[in-house]
Write an enzyme that holds these catalytic residues in place. Structure first.
Site, PDB file in Angstrom:
ATOM      1  CG  HIS A   1      -0.215   0.390   2.503  1.00 38.43           C
ATOM      2  ND1 HIS A   1      -0.126   1.685   2.942  1.00 38.43           N
ATOM      3  CD2 HIS A   1       0.442  -0.360   3.439  1.00 38.43           C
ATOM      4  CE1 HIS A   1       0.541   1.733   4.087  1.00 38.43           C
ATOM      5  NE2 HIS A   1       0.901   0.508   4.410  1.00 38.43           N
ATOM      6  CB  CYS A   2       1.177   4.325  -1.508  1.00 38.05           C
ATOM      7  SG  CYS A   2      -0.130   4.344  -2.751  1.00 38.05           S
ATOM      8  CB  SER A   3      -0.946   8.075   1.058  1.00 37.28           C
ATOM      9  OG  SER A   3       0.168   8.298   1.896  1.00 37.28           O
TER      10      SER A   3
ATOM     11  CB  THR B   1      -0.905   0.959  -4.318  1.00 34.35           C
ATOM     12  OG1 THR B   1      -0.328   1.244  -3.036  1.00 34.35           O
ATOM     13  CG2 THR B   1      -1.690  -0.331  -4.233  1.00 34.35           C
TER      14      THR B   1
END
Length: 312
Positions: free
Chosen positions: A203-205, A211
């Protein structure tokens, strides 16, 4: 690997296949991570199907509810890969997952350094912090500064007249051209291909850009067609629509921006962004297979492991 064309597909010709892919891209149902979903169910060109519950993609895990924690625990996660920068982790908070150790990444010098914190119990989760951010045009920092300034003129100068979209296109091209970024994405693939790798969540933000490109690499390598790869990428807009609307509205009502709609190109997935990444692949390598080998530094053994772990 079936030979993959790096040319960008046009409008979907197989409407039925895309509709099927859309239905099979299952949300994990997390209230605190609305873009968390399973890559399972997608079909490959050679008739295989991605297994469910093995490769998971998500937005940030720092806002998970207790019910979300129960749901993730039921998946039996072995590894979590966090692609956020140090600034993002500091401001939003670390991942909140049962059994996941917290990485000591407070030092500024670790902002661009990968950190792995091994599970502390046999049924725990290993954390890999693999920051992917462009120091020369860190979009997160640029947006934070624009909001902090609250100058409509400066905000428009940064984001208006197509500049926000151009910034995003530049980011996606950087995903492909920057050797460090390529290595970080390749590391996620290696982790997924390892015998004891999955179930793994990356994941990222927002679960959209870093992602999204990671998912595109994985699906393309496994032989999933381009229409389906793009369908999976654009699902972010459905999963995150309500949150994006609320954020944009709040920026306006709180007086942070006079034109909060300037942020929409940053918050939304856009087909042009992913096309730009694949275009860079085509500019640098003859085929996706060559990009896999020479660009990402991955070999047939990694591909074999990825297929063994992810395909049914």
């Amino acid at each position: 690997m079936t030979e993959q064309q790096t040319e960008i597909a046009g409008p979907a010709e197989a409407v039925g296949a895309v509709a099927e892919a859309l239905a099979e891209a299952r949300s994990l149902g997390l209230r605190g991570a609305v873009n968390a979903r399973d890559l399972g169910g997608y079909r490959t060109a050679d008739g295989m199907v991605l297994r469910h519950g093995v490769a998971l993609r998500s937005d940030g895990l720092n806002r998970l509810t207790d019910a979300d924690l129960d749901a993730l625990s039921a998946l039996g996660l072995r590894q979590v890969v966090d692609l956020r920068s140090l600034d993002e982790v500091r401001e939003a908070g670390p991942d909140r997952v049962r059994g996941l150790p917290v990485a000591e990444i407070d030092s500024a010098e670790l902002s661009a350094t990968p950190v792995t914190v091994e599970r502390t119990t046999p049924d725990g989760v290993t954390l890999h912090h693999l920051p992917v951010f462009a120091a020369d045009f860190d979009i997160y920092v640029a947006l934070r500064n624009a909001l902090a300034d609250r100058s409509p003129e400066k905000q428009r100068a940064l984001l208006g007249d197509g500049r926000a979209a151009a910034m995003m296109i530049g980011l996606y091209r950087w995903f492909v051209t920057d050797p460090i970024a390529r290595e970080r994405f390749a590391t996620v693939v290696r982790l997924l291909a390892a015998p004891d790798g999955p179930p793994l969540l990356f994941h990222c933000s927002a679960g959209k850009d870093r992602t999204g490109w990671t998912a595109a690499i994985i699906l393309t390598a496994l032989g999933v067609d381009h229409d389906t790869v793009f369908t999976d990428y654009l699902l972010t807009n459905e999963r995150s629509a309500a949150i994006i609307e609320n954020i944009v509205d709040s920026f306006g009502t709180r007086g942070l921006m006079r034109e909060p709609e300037l942020l929409l190109p940053v918050f939304r997935a856009d087909r042009r962004y992913l096309e730009a990444a694949f275009e860079e692949v085509a500019l640098g390598w003859d085929t996706f297979e060559r990009f896999w080998q020479d660009g990402l530094g991955l070999d047939d053994e990694v591909l074999a492991g990825l297929r063994a772990n992810l395909l049914a």
